[in-house]
Write a protein that holds these residues in place. Structure first.
Motif, PDB file in Angstrom:
ATOM      1  N   SER A 235       0.829  -1.167   0.104  1.00 52.66           N
ATOM      2  CA  SER A 235      -0.102  -0.080  -0.082  1.00 52.66           C
ATOM      3  C   SER A 235       0.903   1.202   0.081  1.00 52.66           C
ATOM      4  CB  SER A 235      -1.039  -0.019   1.341  1.00 52.66           C
ATOM      5  OG  SER A 235      -0.351   0.045   2.431  1.00 52.66           O
ATOM      6  N   ARG A 236       0.239   2.378  -0.183  1.00 56.07           N
ATOM      7  CA  ARG A 236       0.932   3.797  -0.195  1.00 56.07           C
ATOM      8  C   ARG A 236       0.132   4.687   0.598  1.00 56.07           C
ATOM      9  NH1 ARG A 236       3.818   0.610  -2.067  1.00 56.07           N
ATOM     10  NH2 ARG A 236       5.234   0.740  -4.054  1.00 56.07           N
ATOM     11  N   GLU A 237       0.768   5.566   1.164  1.00 56.56           N
ATOM     12  CA  GLU A 237      -0.115   6.778   2.221  1.00 56.56           C
ATOM     13  C   GLU A 237       0.510   7.746   1.263  1.00 56.56           C
ATOM     14  OE1 GLU A 237       0.800   6.274   6.210  1.00 56.56           O
ATOM     15  OE2 GLU A 237       0.675   4.174   6.348  1.00 56.56           O
ATOM     16  N   LEU A 238      -0.805   8.664   1.049  1.00 56.72           N
ATOM     17  CA  LEU A 238      -0.567   9.907   0.390  1.00 56.72           C
ATOM     18  C   LEU A 238      -1.264  11.146   1.131  1.00 56.72           C
ATOM     19  CD1 LEU A 238       0.160  10.359  -2.650  1.00 56.72           C
ATOM     20  CD2 LEU A 238      -2.246  10.277  -3.188  1.00 56.72           C
ATOM     21  N   GLU A 239      -0.460  12.154   1.045  1.00 54.01           N
ATOM     22  CA  GLU A 239      -1.169  13.431   1.205  1.00 54.01           C
ATOM     23  C   GLU A 239      -1.163  14.205   0.185  1.00 54.01           C
ATOM     24  OE1 GLU A 239       1.024  15.104   4.571  1.00 54.01           O
ATOM     25  OE2 GLU A 239       3.109  15.242   3.365  1.00 54.01           O
ATOM     26  N   THR A 503      -5.318  23.929   3.080  1.00 51.89           N
ATOM     27  CA  THR A 503      -5.649  22.601   3.714  1.00 51.89           C
ATOM     28  C   THR A 503      -4.920  21.368   3.178  1.00 51.89           C
ATOM     29  OG1 THR A 503      -7.478  23.827   4.597  1.00 51.89           O
ATOM     30  CG2 THR A 503      -7.467  21.261   4.782  1.00 51.89           C
ATOM     31  N   VAL A 504      -4.270  20.729   3.966  1.00 47.70           N
ATOM     32  CA  VAL A 504      -3.619  19.224   3.668  1.00 47.70           C
ATOM     33  C   VAL A 504      -4.917  18.397   4.095  1.00 47.70           C
ATOM     34  CG1 VAL A 504      -1.951  17.359   3.980  1.00 47.70           C
ATOM     35  CG2 VAL A 504      -1.177  20.090   4.129  1.00 47.70           C
ATOM     36  N   ALA A 505      -5.071  17.529   3.068  1.00 53.61           N
ATOM     37  CA  ALA A 505      -6.270  16.400   3.375  1.00 53.61           C
ATOM     38  C   ALA A 505      -5.944  15.334   4.357  1.00 53.61           C
ATOM     39  CB  ALA A 505      -6.666  15.915   1.819  1.00 53.61           C
ATOM     40  N   PRO A 506      -6.856  14.783   4.781  1.00 53.16           N
ATOM     41  CA  PRO A 506      -6.380  13.572   5.712  1.00 53.16           C
ATOM     42  C   PRO A 506      -5.697  12.581   4.984  1.00 53.16           C
ATOM     43  CG  PRO A 506      -8.897  14.189   6.093  1.00 53.16           C
ATOM     44  CD  PRO A 506      -8.140  15.014   5.046  1.00 53.16           C
ATOM     45  N   MET A 513      -4.789  -1.695  -6.609  1.00 57.22           N
ATOM     46  CA  MET A 513      -5.692  -1.771  -7.594  1.00 57.22           C
ATOM     47  C   MET A 513      -6.924  -0.673  -7.306  1.00 57.22           C
ATOM     48  SD  MET A 513      -5.074  -3.475 -10.272  1.00 57.22           S
ATOM     49  CE  MET A 513      -6.695  -3.596 -10.923  1.00 57.22           C
ATOM     50  N   ASP A 514      -6.680   0.109  -6.308  1.00 52.95           N
ATOM     51  CA  ASP A 514      -7.801   1.144  -5.867  1.00 52.95           C
ATOM     52  C   ASP A 514      -7.828   2.133  -7.326  1.00 52.95           C
ATOM     53  OD1 ASP A 514      -8.241   0.331  -3.563  1.00 52.95           O
ATOM     54  OD2 ASP A 514      -7.036   1.714  -2.657  1.00 52.95           O
ATOM     55  N   GLU A 515      -9.066   2.740  -7.314  1.00 57.67           N
ATOM     56  CA  GLU A 515      -9.567   3.557  -8.271  1.00 57.67           C
ATOM     57  C   GLU A 515      -9.750   5.087  -7.709  1.00 57.67           C
ATOM     58  OE1 GLU A 515     -12.065   2.809 -12.213  1.00 57.67           O
ATOM     59  OE2 GLU A 515     -12.829   2.141 -10.380  1.00 57.67           O
ATOM     60  N   ASN A 516     -10.151   5.257  -6.561  1.00 54.10           N
ATOM     61  CA  ASN A 516     -10.927   6.337  -5.970  1.00 54.10           C
ATOM     62  C   ASN A 516      -9.700   6.610  -4.716  1.00 54.10           C
ATOM     63  OD1 ASN A 516     -13.216   6.878  -7.111  1.00 54.10           O
ATOM     64  ND2 ASN A 516     -13.919   5.032  -6.057  1.00 54.10           N
ATOM     65  N   VAL A 517      -9.390   8.169  -4.796  1.00 54.79           N
ATOM     66  CA  VAL A 517      -8.634   8.633  -4.038  1.00 54.79           C
ATOM     67  C   VAL A 517      -9.748   9.278  -2.884  1.00 54.79           C
ATOM     68  CG1 VAL A 517      -6.838  10.271  -3.305  1.00 54.79           C
ATOM     69  CG2 VAL A 517      -6.756   8.779  -5.386  1.00 54.79           C
ATOM     70  N   GLN A 518      -9.606   9.161  -1.640  1.00 52.64           N
ATOM     71  CA  GLN A 518     -10.406  10.031  -0.910  1.00 52.64           C
ATOM     72  C   GLN A 518     -10.529  11.426  -1.009  1.00 52.64           C
ATOM     73  OE1 GLN A 518     -10.427   8.562   3.139  1.00 52.64           O
ATOM     74  NE2 GLN A 518     -11.919   9.868   3.925  1.00 52.64           N
ATOM     75  N   GLY A 519     -11.270  12.040  -1.152  1.00 54.74           N
ATOM     76  CA  GLY A 519     -11.467  13.326  -1.163  1.00 54.74           C
ATOM     77  C   GLY A 519     -11.644  13.957  -2.608  1.00 54.74           C
ATOM     78  N   VAL A 520     -10.871  13.310  -3.531  1.00 54.05           N
ATOM     79  CA  VAL A 520     -11.307  13.630  -4.888  1.00 54.05           C
ATOM     80  C   VAL A 520     -11.614  12.662  -6.112  1.00 54.05           C
ATOM     81  CG1 VAL A 520      -9.189  15.147  -4.871  1.00 54.05           C
ATOM     82  CG2 VAL A 520      -8.419  12.704  -5.360  1.00 54.05           C
ATOM     83  N   GLY A 521     -12.201  11.549  -5.509  1.00 53.47           N
ATOM     84  CA  GLY A 521     -12.979  10.570  -6.260  1.00 53.47           C
ATOM     85  C   GLY A 521     -12.130   9.660  -7.351  1.00 53.47           C
ATOM     86  N   ASN A 522     -12.734   9.424  -8.334  1.00 50.49           N
ATOM     87  CA  ASN A 522     -12.037   8.502  -9.330  1.00 50.49           C
ATOM     88  C   ASN A 522     -10.664   9.127  -9.930  1.00 50.49           C
ATOM     89  OD1 ASN A 522     -11.309   6.692 -11.285  1.00 50.49           O
ATOM     90  ND2 ASN A 522     -13.650   6.417 -11.778  1.00 50.49           N
ATOM     91  N   GLN A 523      -9.357   8.669  -9.430  1.00 43.46           N
ATOM     92  CA  GLN A 523      -8.370   9.274  -9.896  1.00 43.46           C
ATOM     93  C   GLN A 523      -7.272   8.026  -9.915  1.00 43.46           C
ATOM     94  OE1 GLN A 523      -7.661  12.230 -11.048  1.00 43.46           O
ATOM     95  NE2 GLN A 523      -9.845  12.823 -10.612  1.00 43.46           N
ATOM     96  N   GLU A 525      -5.076   7.629 -11.957  1.00 44.92           N
ATOM     97  CA  GLU A 525      -3.634   8.198 -12.775  1.00 44.92           C
ATOM     98  C   GLU A 525      -3.080   8.244 -11.484  1.00 44.92           C
ATOM     99  OE1 GLU A 525      -1.775  12.017 -15.065  1.00 44.92           O
ATOM    100  OE2 GLU A 525      -3.897  11.916 -14.660  1.00 44.92           O
ATOM    101  N   ILE A 526      -3.542   9.123 -10.217  1.00 42.15           N
ATOM    102  CA  ILE A 526      -2.722   9.353  -9.048  1.00 42.15           C
ATOM    103  C   ILE A 526      -2.579   7.975  -8.386  1.00 42.15           C
ATOM    104  CG2 ILE A 526      -3.081  10.344  -6.727  1.00 42.15           C
ATOM    105  CD1 ILE A 526      -4.907  12.455  -7.786  1.00 42.15           C
ATOM    106  N   VAL A 527      -3.231   7.002  -8.412  1.00 41.90           N
ATOM    107  CA  VAL A 527      -2.902   5.878  -7.747  1.00 41.90           C
ATOM    108  C   VAL A 527      -1.655   5.111  -8.386  1.00 41.90           C
ATOM    109  CG1 VAL A 527      -3.630   3.452  -7.048  1.00 41.90           C
ATOM    110  CG2 VAL A 527      -5.205   5.415  -6.818  1.00 41.90           C
ATOM    111  N   ARG A 528      -1.815   5.042  -9.888  1.00 45.58           N
ATOM    112  CA  ARG A 528      -0.670   4.732 -10.599  1.00 45.58           C
ATOM    113  C   ARG A 528       0.716   5.333 -10.266  1.00 45.58           C
ATOM    114  NH1 ARG A 528      -4.355   3.955 -15.267  1.00 45.58           N
ATOM    115  NH2 ARG A 528      -3.791   5.949 -15.774  1.00 45.58           N
ATOM    116  N   TRP A 529       0.547   6.715 -10.250  1.00 43.39           N
ATOM    117  CA  TRP A 529       1.747   7.378  -9.884  1.00 43.39           C
ATOM    118  C   TRP A 529       2.297   7.086  -8.490  1.00 43.39           C
ATOM    119  CZ3 TRP A 529       1.947  10.736  -5.627  1.00 43.39           C
ATOM    120  CH2 TRP A 529       3.537  11.682  -5.474  1.00 43.39           C
TER     121      TRP A 529
END
Length: 701
Positions: A235-239, A503-506, A513-523, A525-529
């Motif tokens: 997994s990855r943790e993203l701010e 504001t830095v999001a939680p 294989m996630d598709e959604n990023v909490q706070g910005v929805g279906n992204q 591209e961000i997950v792949r990065w």
């Protein structure tokens, strides 16, 4: 000879050139096959069975196409196909071990039951029966004439074989489940034997969590006792900071002024019959459709709309407008609106239920039984008589007798408008009053119809202009995002956000294989990065809502749960174990009264407690406490019991055995249904838990 001499002199150069050519060839092959870019050409491996990526991608494409216009993302399709592949491989392995196979004769018998073949005149003999020889001739003809259709048939045959084999396996497993009389008797006693006892409990909540927080070492040691249970995927943790590209107050005012300016006529006596640049005004425009289409971001819709389908906060006002009256301006979502009524229509929508009785020859896939047209008519008339005699029976009769999928809702079809149903059905519903029950015939069979409700509806003309950010506003937002990105790289993410008051999001935790990023929805591209970046790396993404500047805060490799996740998963359990030891010291008394005095907790009475649900009134569900109560003799004080909500001591007052019954048949039937109904899921989950699965999908998606 001179030429040969020259070649010998240049042999080193020739070898070097050939070597370089071979090296280039190998490098090209590696790049083409993903040798440097990817670690595998398989989407995954399940118990040693590779799932080739190209084959997997073809199934994903097919899954997306099969949705018939429904919006299925690539990730959703990929996940769905992967689950199917895991299930297929695991069950195929089991079927192979057991020697379960489908023979040609068995396959033909299955095909004969499929209406698309069994009712096709092309495959019927003179007696109207399915003719195996005719069907085989057809299969040979497509094999010889159309490679594409032949491949489609082979795929269908493979799919049919797989599903039938799995059904055989499931049936065989289910057949091995049965309930004995002894089990039924035991279950009866669990549900009906009763016990009464006194109890003293000291809740875990009486001790502060901070005093008993588990250490990291304790969490890890606990997880290592069952590593498979507490296994975590990579997994990855993203701010991130989201800088919204939204309309400013000035943008809103521009739209509001524009819409307000459309309301009234500029000329006192407009004579033009065209839109004429809105000089006539919305209130008096003679050609309202053209006016709306020329001035609204949403084109005119002539549909009559029921009150329930109007915007909730404006529904009452819109539905009750007088002819020609204007409502607004008002906000609806991101739109600034004006609405003018074009009239009301009585009974525009209707709600009805039906019971469908189909017969052989109708294109209905869910027939509950085979019947001729005459048999269907007789059954429909019989059901109609029952419903007319007792209208309240309609829902149950629909559930048990209807061949339509709406049977699961008691035949309820919801609301529909004129023309949505087949003509005989439509004519009956819209030409009869609410409460009318009758019988009509359509191409689907016989319908017993109950008209449940009718609604009036209104036709509205609405000018709706979207309040969106202007180019000037978007430029300012872009500049802010650029400045923050530069500052975050130079000064640090948190410092830059603080200085720019952003504001830095939680923290967002992502799986491969996630598709959604909490706070910005279906992204996606961000997950792949995130799964290709290094810890601390930062990147900006332009999304429809604005700009996301993301920083990869932590990389979690596959293994045990992270400490933070472990605290959430097992922290409470470990804290309660520590609390129990502290509480037990206070509960050392030999009588409940002594324990009560030492702890300050009252002695409570628990009456008519049964083992099946283990519920103690005023305390809650406590299986260990209730189980102990059934094992104690009256008058004996128990040892301390570590329960769900606290630590307990009990003393049994009395117990009562359920009266003996002569026959446990009903209980056997119920338990059999419960065990067999869940067997497929339980077997599959057990196989999956024990499987070795390598999932490479994230490399390709």
């Amino acid at each position: 000879m001179a030429v040969l001499s020259k070649i010998r002199q240049k042999s080193f150069l020739v070898v070097a050139i050939v070597g370089l050519a071979l090296f280039a060839f190998i490098i090209g092959a590696l790049i083409e096959n993903g040798g440097f870019g990817q670690t595998s050409r398989n989407a995954g491996t399940i118990n040693g069975v590779d799932i080739p990526f190209e084959e997997f991608r073809g199934k994903v494409d097919m899954a997306q196409k099969s949705q018939q216009g429904q919006n299925m993302s690539m990730t959703q399709a990929t996940n769905g196909v992967w689950d199917q592949e895991v299930r297929r491989v695991l069950l195929e392995k089991q079927c192979e071990k057991l020697g379960l196979r489908i023979g040609n004769d068995q396959l033909i018998n299955i095909i004969k039951e499929d209406p698309q073949f069994a009712q096709n005149p092309q495959f019927l003999n003179a007696a109207g029966k399915f003719d195996k020889a005719k069907f085989n001739e057809f299969i040979v003809s497509i094999k010889n004439s159309s490679p594409e259709r032949w491949q489609q048939w082979l795929d269908y045959e493979k799919q049919l074989t797989q599903s039938t084999t799995e059904q055989m396996y499931s049936t065989m497993i289910q057949s091995g489940f049965y309930t004995t009389q002894a089990e039924a008797k035991f279950n009866y006693e669990l549900e009906n034997n009763k016990v009464a006892f006194d109890v003293v409990s000291v809740p875990y909540s009486t001790i502060d969590d901070k005093k008993v927080e588990p250490t990291d070492a304790e969490l890890i040691a606990f997880m290592k006792k069952d590593e498979k249970k507490y296994k975590a995927d990579e997994s990855r943790e993203l701010e991130f900071v989201l800088i919204d590209d939204k309309a400013s107050a000035e943008d809103k005012k521009v739209v509001e002024d524009k819409v307000n300016g459309l309301l009234n006529s500029v000329d006192d006596n407009p004579v033009t019959t065209t839109v004429n640049e809105a000089k006539i005004g919305f209130k008096n425009a003679p050609n309202l459709v053209e006016f709306v289409n020329a001035n609204s971001d949403i084109k005119y819709d002539s549909t009559y709309v029921a009150k329930k389908d109007l915007p909730a906060e404006h529904a009452e006002a819109l539905f009750n407008l007088a002819p020609g009256q204007v409502y607004g301006p008002y906000m609806f979502g991101d739109y600034y609106c004006l609405t003018r009524t074009l009239g009301r229509k009585a009974n525009a929508n209707a709600k009805a239920s039906h019971i469908l009785i189909s017969y052989e020859g109708t294109q209905v896939p869910n027939k509950k039984e085979k019947r001729t047209k005459e048999q269907a008519k007789a059954k429909a008339e019989s059901l109609l008589a029952q419903v007319l005699a007792n209208p309240s029976s309609f829902q149950m009769l629909a559930y048990t007798s209807s061949d339509d999928s709406s049977s699961q809702q008691g035949g309820d079809l919801g609301y529909f408008s004129q023309g949505q149903m087949v003509k005989p059905f439509n004519n009956f519903v819209f030409s009869n009053p609410v409460g009318k029950i009758g019988l009509v015939e359509s191409d689907f069979g016989y319908h017993i119809i109950n008209i449940a409700d009718k609604q009036d509806a209104v036709r509205l003309a609405t000018i709706a202009q979207k309040i969106a950010p202007s180019e000037t506003t978007s430029d300012k937002v872009f500049t802010t995002a650029t400045k923050f990105e530069m500052a975050a790289n130079e000064k640090g993410f948190d410092i830059a956000a603080k200085e720019m008051k952003l504001t830095v999001a939680p923290l967002a935790k992502l799986l491969a294989m996630d598709e959604n990023v909490q706070g910005v929805g279906n992204q996606r591209e961000i997950v792949r990065w995130a799964f290709g970046a290094k810890e601390g790396e930062l990147k900006r993404f332009n999304i429809p809502a604005g700009h996301v500047i993301a920083r990869l805060k932590k990389v979690n490799e596959a293994g045990l749960l992270t400490i933070e996740d472990a605290k959430n998963a097992i922290g409470a359990k470990l804290r309660n174990e520590k609390k129990a030891e502290l509480i037990k010291v206070k509960m050392a008394g030999s009588t409940l009264e002594a324990v009560s005095k030492a702890t300050g907790s009252p002695v409570k009475e628990a009456l008519d407690v049964v083992a099946a649900n283990a519920y103690i009134q005023t305390i809650g569900e406590e299986p260990k406490v209730v189980g102990t109560a059934f094992s104690l003799k009256p008058g004996v004080v128990s040892q301390t019991i570590d329960g769900v909500s606290g630590v307990f001591k009990i003393k049994v007052k009395s117990s009562a055995k359920a009266p003996a019954i002569a026959d446990y048949k009903d209980i056997v039937t119920r338990l059999n249904a419960q065990s067999k109904g869940s067997v497929q899921g339980r077997v599959y989950n057990a196989l999956k838990k024990d499987a070795t699965i390598e999932d490479n999908r994230a490399q390709f998606n």
